[in-house]
Design a protein around this motif. Structure first.
Motif, short mmCIF file in Angstrom:
data_model
loop_
_atom_site.label_atom_id
_atom_site.label_comp_id
_atom_site.label_asym_id
_atom_site.label_seq_id
_atom_site.Cartn_x
_atom_site.Cartn_y
_atom_site.Cartn_z
N VAL A 44 0.68 -1.43 0.04
CA VAL A 44 -0.21 -0.31 -0.08
C VAL A 44 0.63 1.39 0.45
O VAL A 44 2.22 1.04 0.21
N SER A 45 0.80 2.60 -0.47
CA SER A 45 1.43 3.31 -0.54
C SER A 45 1.57 4.27 0.72
O SER A 45 0.57 3.74 1.83
N TYR A 46 2.40 4.89 1.03
CA TYR A 46 2.56 5.32 3.04
C TYR A 46 1.89 6.84 2.80
O TYR A 46 1.70 6.74 4.25
N ALA A 47 0.99 7.01 2.07
CA ALA A 47 0.08 7.36 2.85
C ALA A 47 -1.07 6.85 3.37
O ALA A 47 -1.92 7.90 3.59
N THR A 48 -1.29 5.75 2.96
CA THR A 48 -1.69 5.00 3.51
C THR A 48 -1.73 4.94 5.12
O THR A 48 -1.20 5.13 5.47
N ASP A 49 -3.96 4.87 5.75
CA ASP A 49 -3.82 5.19 6.76
C ASP A 49 -3.77 2.80 6.97
O ASP A 49 -4.67 2.36 6.95
N VAL A 50 -2.88 2.84 7.66
CA VAL A 50 -2.26 1.92 7.42
C VAL A 50 -2.98 0.57 8.54
O VAL A 50 -3.52 -0.21 8.42
N ASP A 51 -3.86 1.57 10.06
CA ASP A 51 -4.64 0.72 10.12
C ASP A 51 -5.97 0.46 10.01
O ASP A 51 -6.56 -0.75 9.63
N ALA A 52 -6.55 1.56 8.99
CA ALA A 52 -7.42 0.99 8.01
C ALA A 52 -7.26 0.08 6.80
O ALA A 52 -8.20 -0.58 6.85
N ALA A 53 -6.52 -0.09 6.19
CA ALA A 53 -5.78 -1.69 5.61
C ALA A 53 -5.66 -2.31 5.83
O ALA A 53 -6.37 -3.34 5.66
N ARG A 54 -5.89 -2.06 7.22
CA ARG A 54 -4.86 -3.84 8.25
C ARG A 54 -6.47 -3.59 8.41
O ARG A 54 -7.23 -5.63 7.75
N ALA A 55 -7.69 -2.72 8.75
CA ALA A 55 -8.96 -3.96 9.20
C ALA A 55 -9.80 -4.15 7.65
O ALA A 55 -9.93 -4.79 8.14
#
Length: 131
Positions: A48-59
């Motif tokens: 994922v992009s470095y601008a991505t909210d990692v917690d949102a992507a994880r969920a």
């Protein structure tokens, strides 16, 4: 399934190919047996992009894990940051299956689901940025 012959062992792999191993190789080497244990680990990496909210992507990734009998709930599926790449934060969805023959088909289904789910949630899948 496995088949035994006096001169070799044969094993059907997850891609429906047949792997034939001469007995001399079996007796003199270490082998990794994916089907000996009743649980098989499936890893699905997604950048994922470095601008991505990692917690949102994880969920989002965890929400895509299907409620199927072959997907174990103990241990539960999880998502980890597995690498910080040049162009992506690499997340890895990890789940455990009860049938090793489902490893490849489940990976394919999950990759389709990730593509559709990330588009729906507007999560950018990273790609190399060449400037």
């Amino acid at each position: 399934g496995a088949a035994h012959h006096p001169a070799h062992h044969a094993r059907r792999d997850a891609h429906e190919g047949i792997l034939v191993i001469p007995n001399k190789d079996v007796t003199g080497s270490r082998l990794f047996n994916y089907s000996l244990h009743p649980t098989t680990r499936l890893r699905v990496p997604v950048g994922v992009s470095y601008a991505t909210d990692v917690d949102a992507a994880r969920a989002a990734l965890l929400s895509l894990v299907p409620e199927e009998p072959i997907v174990r709930r103990d241990p539960p599926p999880f998502v980890a940051v597995s690498a910080l790449g040049d162009s992506a934060v690499v997340l890895e969805l990890v789940l455990f299956l009860t049938d090793p023959a489902e490893l490849v088909p489940m990976r394919w289904r999950l990759q389709d689901a990730v593509l559709a789910g990330f588009r729906r949630h507007r999560i950018e899948i990273a790609f190399p940025q060449l400037d």
